[in-house]
Design a protein around this motif. Structure first.
Motif, PDB file in Angstrom:
ATOM      1  N   GLU A 123     -94.593  45.606 -40.229  1.00 17.95           N
ATOM      2  CA  GLU A 123     -95.397  46.461 -39.482  1.00 17.95           C
ATOM      3  C   GLU A 123     -95.178  45.758 -38.091  1.00 17.95           C
ATOM      4  O   GLU A 123     -95.345  44.635 -37.825  1.00 17.95           O
ATOM      5  CB  GLU A 123     -96.849  46.549 -39.850  1.00 17.95           C
ATOM      6  N   GLY A 124     -95.316  46.604 -37.063  1.00 20.28           N
ATOM      7  CA  GLY A 124     -95.169  46.097 -35.653  1.00 20.28           C
ATOM      8  C   GLY A 124     -96.403  46.484 -34.914  1.00 20.28           C
ATOM      9  O   GLY A 124     -96.776  47.766 -35.110  1.00 20.28           O
ATOM     10  N   ILE A 125     -97.026  45.796 -34.004  1.00 19.54           N
ATOM     11  CA  ILE A 125     -98.006  46.267 -32.869  1.00 19.54           C
ATOM     12  C   ILE A 125     -97.617  45.910 -31.746  1.00 19.54           C
ATOM     13  O   ILE A 125     -97.214  44.903 -31.405  1.00 19.54           O
ATOM     14  CB  ILE A 125     -99.470  45.446 -33.281  1.00 19.54           C
ATOM     15  N   HIS A 126     -97.662  47.031 -30.941  1.00 19.74           N
ATOM     16  CA  HIS A 126     -96.831  46.945 -29.630  1.00 19.74           C
ATOM     17  C   HIS A 126     -97.850  47.204 -28.508  1.00 19.74           C
ATOM     18  O   HIS A 126     -98.484  48.457 -28.373  1.00 19.74           O
ATOM     19  CB  HIS A 126     -95.812  47.732 -29.515  1.00 19.74           C
ATOM     20  N   SER A 127     -97.996  46.562 -27.334  1.00 16.70           N
ATOM     21  CA  SER A 127     -98.716  47.250 -26.202  1.00 16.70           C
ATOM     22  C   SER A 127     -97.522  47.797 -25.403  1.00 16.70           C
ATOM     23  O   SER A 127     -96.764  47.186 -24.760  1.00 16.70           O
ATOM     24  CB  SER A 127     -99.634  46.189 -25.397  1.00 16.70           C
ATOM     25  N   ARG A 128     -97.492  49.304 -25.306  1.00  8.24           N
ATOM     26  CA  ARG A 128     -96.318  49.812 -24.711  1.00  8.24           C
ATOM     27  C   ARG A 128     -96.604  50.278 -23.168  1.00  8.24           C
ATOM     28  O   ARG A 128     -95.891  50.873 -22.589  1.00  8.24           O
ATOM     29  CB  ARG A 128     -96.185  51.263 -25.387  1.00  8.24           C
ATOM     30  N   THR A 129     -97.825  49.808 -22.715  1.00  7.77           N
ATOM     31  CA  THR A 129     -98.251  50.302 -21.159  1.00  7.77           C
ATOM     32  C   THR A 129     -98.157  51.540 -21.249  1.00  7.77           C
ATOM     33  O   THR A 129     -98.590  52.370 -22.085  1.00  7.77           O
ATOM     34  CB  THR A 129     -97.274  49.509 -20.207  1.00  7.77           C
ATOM     35  N   ASP A 130     -97.929  51.989 -19.820  1.00  8.72           N
ATOM     36  CA  ASP A 130     -98.016  53.571 -19.656  1.00  8.72           C
ATOM     37  C   ASP A 130     -96.384  53.885 -19.668  1.00  8.72           C
ATOM     38  O   ASP A 130     -96.376  55.180 -19.052  1.00  8.72           O
ATOM     39  CB  ASP A 130     -98.731  53.958 -18.385  1.00  8.72           C
ATOM     40  N   PHE A 131     -95.513  53.349 -20.154  1.00 12.93           N
ATOM     41  CA  PHE A 131     -94.030  53.461 -20.085  1.00 12.93           C
ATOM     42  C   PHE A 131     -93.585  54.868 -20.702  1.00 12.93           C
ATOM     43  O   PHE A 131     -93.117  55.853 -19.987  1.00 12.93           O
ATOM     44  CB  PHE A 131     -93.323  52.721 -20.772  1.00 12.93           C
TER      45      PHE A 131
END
Length: 490
Positions: A306-314
């Motif tokens: 599993e991946g946890i990502h902070s994707r910003t507002d991209f």
């Protein structure tokens, strides 16, 4: 019985086929590489894993809702997301075997070998050098590392390599009734974009307030050149993803929250904490400002589940730009008028369903020696958490006569409205128990001659093999409590 890891993994794969969990796709035509079918018990286990995720994500969180978006999407979506230009893997070919490999995976295998051989310093140095080369997209440096560390092709055994170059992973197809004039579209390589383009639809129709999440389970497709390790890496796979929309500036707090929450979800199944670890990304994707993987220790080493990502507002910003539509959240409670309308930031949790399936299968698989003195005995048992087990209980008449099958069928008819059950009257009771152990059925209910007298049955527990006499009228509550989702969700 102790097994080395390679043998254990081979046994799990063989067991998965023999007992109807996973089959090679199109096997009667010699199969299709890196594509698999889920058999009768595999489909049930897979559905139960999905249910567990959906209940934990959607049912238990008032501010998370679920959707089901289409596999076909407008081609511009993949331009906006960066997949058309940048969804590439660094590939290298061996000139002798004519086989193609992902350069970073060849290096990762070498790092794993160094670690196994106790060469920690070498492993760390190679990891750093590889991460730097990937970050800089320096493909000539990747080839140099492959040559410096004398990495040979596993097929030919030679080190006769081509240059490293990029290879796009998306499958394309024609969309339209006529071949000429039809549009080129892609099979989605991830499910996340279906959530992003529906952000406003869900937010407005559901009157959602930030922070809120949108969850989805669905198929994705990647033309993986390296397809190996059974169902770990496939060309057609399923994802369980949740995009959590938040106020800019709060992302690190929510990133930490979802890291902890997602690991808890895994551990609630009873897995040892030593089997899991976080792996923080040193090379961040272009859209992320923080990323970590939850890795599980498979027989072939720690791999991402599993991946946890902070994707910003991209993502939302890109879709605003490419679609010309505003994808913003208006906060009427914000006193600063300039901050009332904003593009939300996103925390993503993304788990590979097929990898979770493999993890669950490996974790449950156990070979037990039950020999006593000169009496040889053994069994293979799948110790699934009861809530995940494909079959919850099996009804077994002791013999095929004396009215026992009729009584057993009567009990089954009452219970099958609530539980997925099996009925089995073939072979000795011992052989029938072993069959159920092999598919992970947590409870066997035996109907014998005493049942006809006092309406009691024997219930056998899979893991301990302990048997208990209970009233048949109480089975609904007994089984219900034992296989309840509350056991893992609480």
């Amino acid at each position: 019985m102790s097994k080395n890891n390679d043998e254990l993994f081979k046994n799990v794969i063989a067991h998965a086929k023999e007992y109807g969990f996973v089959f090679q796709s199109s096997e009667i035509y010699d199969g299709l590489s890196a594509v698999y079918d889920y058999g009768q018990y595999g489909a049930e286990l897979k559905n139960n894993i999905k249910t567990y995720w959906w209940k934990a994500m959607v049912q238990l969180n008032e501010n998370i809702v679920g959707i089901d978006s289409a596999i076909f999407m407008h081609p511009k979506i993949w331009e906006a997301s960066g997949h058309v230009a940048g969804f590439n893997d660094p590939m290298i070919d061996n000139k002798d075997s004519k086989k193609r490999y992902r350069a970073d995976q060849l290096l990762e295998d070498k790092i794993a070998k160094y670690e196994k051989d106790g060469k920690t310093a070498k492993a760390e140095a190679l990891q750093t050098a590889m991460d730097d080369a990937l970050k800089a997209e320096d493909f000539s440096r990747l080839k140099e590392l492959i040559e410096e560390h004398e990495i040979a092709d596993p097929v030919s055994g030679t080190r006769n390599w081509t240059e490293v170059r990029q290879f796009n992973l998306m499958f394309s197809t024609q969309f339209g009734a006529m071949a000429e004039g039809s549009d080129e579209v892609y099979l989605r390589p991830e499910t996340a974009q279906g959530i992003f383009v529906n952000f406003l639809n869900v937010q407005k129709s559901g009157r959602m307030k930030i922070p809120f999440g949108i969850a989805q389970i669905g198929k994705a497709f990647r033309n993986e050149v390296i397809a190996r390790q059974f169902i770990l890496r496939m060309r057609e796979f399923e994802q369980m993803e949740m995009q959590f929309f938040i106020k800019p500036g709060t992302e690190m707090e929510w990133f930490a929250h979802w890291k902890e929450a997602r690991l808890k979800w895994h551990l609630a199944l009873g897995t040892s904490t030593e089997k899991y670890r976080f792996h923080d990304h040193t090379k961040l994707a272009h859209y992320a400002n923080a990323a970590t993987d939850i890795e599980f220790e498979f027989p072939f080493g720690f791999k991402e589940v599993e991946g946890i990502h902070s994707r910003t507002d991209f993502d939302l910003s890109q879709h605003e730009k490419y679609s010309g539509k505003k994808l913003r959240f208006f906060d009427p409670q914000e006193t600063d008028k300039e901050k009332q309308s904003y593009v939300p930031y996103v925390i993503e949790t993304s788990i590979g369903l097929d990898r979770m399936f493999l993890l669950t299968l490996i974790n449950a698989y156990e070979e037990q020696d039950l020999s006593e003195g000169d009496k040889k005995d053994s069994r293979v048992v799948l110790k699934f958490p009861p809530a995940l087990a494909p079959i919850k209980a099996t009804i077994l008449p002791l013999t095929k006569k004396d009215g026992l099958p009729e009584k057993a069928r009567d009990i089954m008819d009452k219970l099958k409205l609530d539980f997925n059950l099996q009925y089995d009257e073939k072979d000795s009771i011992g052989k029938r128990y072993r069959r159920q152990d092999a598919i992970g059925t947590p409870f066997c209910i035996t109907v014998d001659h005493q049942t006809l007298e006092d309406n009691t049955v024997t219930i056998r527990e899979r893991d301990t093999m302990i048997q208990e006499r209970v009233n048949a009228d109480d089975l609904e509550k007994i089984i219900g409590d034992l296989v309840s989702w509350k056991k893992v969700l609480a």
